[in-house]
Design an enzyme around this catalytic site. Structure first.
Site, PDB file in Angstrom:
ATOM      1  N   GLY A 138       2.482   3.461  -0.318  1.00  0.00           N
ATOM      2  CA  GLY A 138       2.560   4.955  -0.068  1.00  0.00           C
ATOM      3  C   GLY A 138       4.026   5.386   0.017  1.00  0.00           C
ATOM      4  O   GLY A 138       4.928   4.792  -0.556  1.00  0.00           O
ATOM      5  N   ASP A 139       4.162   6.117   1.064  1.00  0.00           N
ATOM      6  CA  ASP A 139       5.660   6.465   1.442  1.00  0.00           C
ATOM      7  C   ASP A 139       6.107   5.857   2.777  1.00  0.00           C
ATOM      8  O   ASP A 139       6.871   6.454   3.336  1.00  0.00           O
ATOM      9  CB  ASP A 139       5.665   8.044   1.421  1.00  0.00           C
ATOM     10  N   GLU A 140       5.370   4.884   3.191  1.00  0.00           N
ATOM     11  CA  GLU A 140       5.687   4.120   4.201  1.00  0.00           C
ATOM     12  C   GLU A 140       6.660   2.796   4.035  1.00  0.00           C
ATOM     13  O   GLU A 140       6.473   1.893   3.318  1.00  0.00           O
ATOM     14  CB  GLU A 140       4.419   3.586   4.974  1.00  0.00           C
TER      15      GLU A 140
END
Length: 224
Positions: A138-140
């Protein structure tokens, strides 16, 4: 007498023979033998390249080309073992883009992908060659800082990351965004002695920072 070594990706080399001025000309049998050797070598090179490609794909994120979760865990375990032996420090920075879902919803997943690639590029530029930046999904993202002298050293890197991400991101199609990230930090040995403890601490600290950013109203992506 020269024969190319050809794989599915194209020509990867050439096998060449050169005879002396007094040697007999090469025969058809010589050429056939050289073709056979070239084909065998090309096949071996192709298998090696395919193996390397498959290994890279298994250990790296397809979008950003960064190490993935599996490779990051392996590097963190190795770094922890080294830190214990040498009595050194290390730190984790757990990064999460604020309101990344709104980017995908407002501008589409292609813009979201370009944003993730740009974040990876900018954060990578803030790190040493010995540090590791990985995308967990994801955006991690997570940063592993090895062999740091003081806990404050991680804060200096964090400041550089915030500065690098402060400039608007051009996503194409006329879209420019001002972004922000929430970051949680964990230090070895203060916040844990193994991978699970350090990641959990950094993750919790990141969510605490994200909650503060949401209350302050600074977590939204703004057009630039």
């Amino acid at each position: 007498l020269a024969v190319p070594m050809t794989t599915t990706d194209g020509v990867v080399g050439v096998i060449a023979l050169r005879n002396g001025p007094d040697d007999a000309p090469y025969r058809t049998q010589d050429r056939d033998l050289l073709v056979f050797v070239a084909d065998q070598l090309a096949a071996a090179i192709g298998r090696k390249q395919l193996h390397a490609q498959l290994r890279f794909m298994a250990l790296h994120d397809e979008l950003t080309r960064l190490p993935n979760r599996r490779l990051f865990h392996d590097r963190l375990d190795t770094a922890l073992a080294h830190a214990r032996r040498q009595q050194e420090r290390l730190a984790l920075l757990f990064l999460d883009l604020n309101r990344f879902k709104q980017v995908n919803d407002s501008f589409g997943h292609a813009c979201g992908d370009r944003l993730l690639q740009e974040v990876a590029r900018r954060v990578s530029a803030c790190l040493r060659n010995s540090d590791t930046l990985a995308r967990l999904g994801g955006d991690e993202f997570v940063v592993l800082l090895e062999d740091i002298v003081l806990a404050a050293d991680a804060g200096l890197v964090l400041d550089k990351i915030h500065q690098a991400l402060a400039a608007p991101v051009d996503l194409g199609d006329g879209h420019r965004l001002q972004i922000s990230v929430s970051v949680g930090v964990a230090h070895y040995p203060e916040h844990g002695g193994n991978r699970e403890e350090l990641i959990a601490h950094a993750d919790q600290a990141m969510y605490a920072a994200k909650a503060v950013a949401a209350l302050a109203g600074s977590g939204a992506h703004q057009p630039a």
